[in-house]
Scaffold this motif. Structure first.
Motif: not given
Length: 124
Positions: A86-110
């Motif tokens: 881990l690096k200082p720049e990893d500092t953040a609030v981390y969220y898990c999220a469930a996609s509308k689809y079965n294939l994962g993508r980096e698009i937040i609107d998914d």
């Protein structure tokens, strides 16, 4: 709708490790991809990692590739994020999220279901 609860955040020194967990309930867990995102103060929420519905395919942001590992346990309705070096720049609030689809993508609107977030702070 899916309910998500993250845990495992905390304070760690640079070079250390943390493992985040996310427990899901509601919609059949094994039917959708899951993702992890993070948001640092004053910045937009950004993609970290995603895993497809069966766990056979993963994708990472360049900033965490080789250091973070996403995994899931469909029998226990859970997804994990192992964070190493881990690096200082990893500092953040981390969220898990469930996609509308079965294939994962980096698009937040998914993603249409979000946890409340867990704070990760990396000290230098």
């Amino acid at each position: 709708q899916v309910q998500l609860v993250e845990s495992g955040g905390g304070l760690v020194q640079a070079g250390g490790s943390l493992r985040l967990s996310c427990a899901a309930s509601g919609r059949t867990f094994s039917s959708y991809a899951m993702g992890w995102f993070r948001q640092a103060p004053g910045k937009e929420r950004e993609f970290v990692a995603t895993i497809n519905w069966r766990g056979g395919s993963t994708y990472y942001a360049d900033s965490v590739k080789g250091r973070f590992t996403i995994s899931r346990d469909n029998a226990n309705n859970s997804v994990y994020l192992q964070m190493n070096s881990l690096k200082p720049e990893d500092t953040a609030v981390y969220y898990c999220a469930a996609s509308k689809y079965n294939l994962g993508r980096e698009i937040i609107d998914d993603y249409n279901s979000w946890g409340q977030g867990t704070q990760v702070t990396v000290s230098s």
